[in-house]
Every structure is written in structure tokens, then in C-alpha cells.
Scaffold this active site. Structure first.
Site, short mmCIF file in Angstrom:
data_model
loop_
_atom_site.label_atom_id
_atom_site.label_comp_id
_atom_site.label_asym_id
_atom_site.label_seq_id
_atom_site.Cartn_x
_atom_site.Cartn_y
_atom_site.Cartn_z
N LEU A 1 2.28 1.74 4.40
CA LEU A 1 0.83 1.77 4.56
C LEU A 1 0.09 0.73 3.73
CD1 LEU A 1 0.35 5.64 4.78
CD2 LEU A 1 0.67 3.98 6.63
N MET B 1 0.24 -2.35 -5.78
CA MET B 1 1.57 -2.10 -5.21
C MET B 1 2.43 -3.35 -5.27
SD MET B 1 1.63 1.05 -4.68
CE MET B 1 3.27 1.05 -3.98
N ASP C 1 21.81 -5.38 -10.01
CA ASP C 1 22.74 -5.92 -9.02
C ASP C 1 23.63 -7.02 -9.60
OD1 ASP C 1 23.81 -6.32 -6.33
OD2 ASP C 1 22.69 -8.21 -6.38
N HIS D 1 -1.54 -2.82 2.93
CA HIS D 1 -2.12 -3.96 3.64
C HIS D 1 -1.49 -5.24 3.11
CE1 HIS D 1 -5.36 -1.00 4.16
NE2 HIS D 1 -5.68 -1.68 5.23
#
Length: 161
Positions: free
Chosen positions: A76, A114, A129, A78
Site C-alpha cells: 500500500l 517506509m 546474507d 505510494h
């Protein structure tokens, strides 16, 4: 709760919030993350003795890429017009581990919180990793927003509460 969650319509279905009527303004966000590891793993990162290459250099690129790809990962979100991304690492021999701080700037109708947190997550996941063959016990301890600026809600800082 008096304020409804904006990512849900009145019927409870998920939706992307409309930002059409919001003004485009400068906005920013800072996020941090931490990865804890064995002292020997940290020593190899610092000395450049990890066979896969420059761990922190690759993690920096992963953070930048992660910020740019956030709307592809978080359903969600943008797409936000990012204007700058900086990534800083602090080697913490006292943990032992690495702290990552990401600062993201944008000019848009919604903020880059975000994007900053996704970037910080991408950085510590990349460290994991690249080093997992020698230390599967590494722990990502936190990913958190430190501060945000701009927009209708203005300035927010974790330290200020």
C-alpha cells in the site's frame, strides 16, 4: 480509537490512501537498524576478509536500492519521488555488530518513512546474507523510525516522543 486507520475503507478492505489533494512538500525520514554477530565475523567485515567482497559497500547499495523499490515490496506504499539517500554504518565492537542509519529525502505528497525503514532493513539483511556462511547466529535486533519531517503532521522524533 477516534482516528480510523487510513489504509482500510469503511468496510474493512485494504486500500491505497488517496493523496491527490495533498500538497507536494519537502519531506524526510531517518531510520536505523542493528545487526549483532560474533566478534570474529565483525573483525572479518572490518578487515575486508569476507570472500564475497566489501560487505558494508554492498549493504550500502542494497539500502539505496531498497529505498527505491519500497512500493514494489510494501503493497500500500505510494511511489515517492526520492531526492536523496544517505547510508551510514557504525561498527560496534562492544556489541559486537553494526548499526545502520539511513536518511531519505523526498519532495512529494507523502513521506519517505517506509523507504528509510526498508533501506535500513535491506542493509542489515545484506550483511546477514554476505556473512551467513561463517555466522548463522547473527541477529537483526531492530528496525525503527528515528525521525520524520514535513507534511501535515510536521516534525516527529523518537527522542522527543
Amino acid at each position: 480509537m477516534s482516528d480510523p486507520l487510513s489504509h482500510f475503507d469503511p468496510g474493512g478492505a485494504a486500500r491505497m490512501v488517496a493523496v491527490t489533494d495533498k500538497p507536494e512538500t519537502p519531506r524526510g525520514a531517518v531510520a536505523r537498524a542493528r545487526i549483532r554477530m560474533a566478534g570474529a565475523t565483525l573483525a572479518r567485515i572490518v578487515s575486508g576478509a569476507v570472500g564475497k567482497g566489501d560487505v558494508l559497500g554492498v549493504a550500502r547499495l542494497a539500502a539505496i536500492s531498497g529505498a527505491k523499490r519500497t512500493p514494489d515490496l510494501i503493497p500500500l506504499c505510494h511511489p515517492v519521488r526520492l531526492t536523496g539517500i544517505s547510508v551510514d554504518f557504525t561498527v560496534r565492537e562492544d556489541l559486537p555488530g553494526v548499526d545502520v542509519v539511513v536518511q531519505v529525502t523526498a519532495v512529494d505528497r507523502t513521506g519517505p518513512e517506509m523507504e528509510a525503514m526498508t533501506a535500513a532493513a535491506a542493509a542489515v539483511l545484506t550483511i546477514y546474507d554476505m556473512c551467513k556462511a561463517m555466522d548463522r547466529g547473527m541477529v537483526i535486533e531492530m528496525i525503527e523510525l528515528v525521525e520524520k519531517s514535513g507534511g501535515k503532521s510536521g516534525q516527529w522524533s523518537r527522542e522527543a516522543g
